[in-house]
Design a protein around this motif. Structure first.
Motif, short mmCIF file in Angstrom:
data_model
loop_
_atom_site.label_atom_id
_atom_site.label_comp_id
_atom_site.label_asym_id
_atom_site.label_seq_id
_atom_site.Cartn_x
_atom_site.Cartn_y
_atom_site.Cartn_z
N MET A 1 7.75 -7.80 -0.61
CA MET A 1 6.59 -8.42 -0.01
C MET A 1 6.80 -9.93 0.13
N TYR B 1 4.06 -12.38 1.39
CA TYR B 1 3.01 -11.74 0.61
C TYR B 1 3.31 -11.83 -0.88
N TYR C 1 -2.85 -7.68 -2.45
CA TYR C 1 -1.75 -8.49 -1.95
C TYR C 1 -2.16 -9.14 -0.64
#
Length: 108
Positions: free
Chosen positions: A1, A6, A25
């Motif tokens: 991520m 993220y 997230y």
């Protein structure tokens, strides 16, 4: 991520949600979670999740990082003109078999 900007931004235990532990997230730059997951049994059948990113380089970075983290190839980064001329996506299967995609809709 992290390859697409993220990070885990929020986390709540079952004692707060009333059902299970959850994590939110989102893009670090915004500080706002927009993708939530919770503890539990892996979904069957697996699902397809796509994250829109701003550059093709981000698709490439996502794909590379996902493979390094134990994901399996499900479609190397590249153009998918059958969707539209600038559709550039990369696909991996996560550890539970879900198809996770990073996609850029730009020509860069």
């Amino acid at each position: 991520m992290a390859a697409i900007g993220y990070a885990k931004l929020m986390e709540f235990p079952a004692s707060v949600t009333g059902h299970s532990d959850v994590a939110g997230y989102g893009e670090v730059a915004t500080g706002k979670p927009d993708f939530w997951i919770h503890a539990g049994t892996p979904n069957k059948p697996p699902v397809h999740i796509a994250f829109r990113v701003e550059t093709r380089a981000a698709v490439d970075a996502f794909y590379k990082a996902a493979l390094a983290a134990g994901g399996r190839d499900n479609g190397q980064p590249g153009l998918r003109p059958h969707y539209h001329p600038d559709y550039y996506g990369g696909f991996v299967l996560d550890l539970d078999g879900h198809n996770i995609e990073a996609v850029c809709h730009c020509s860069n």
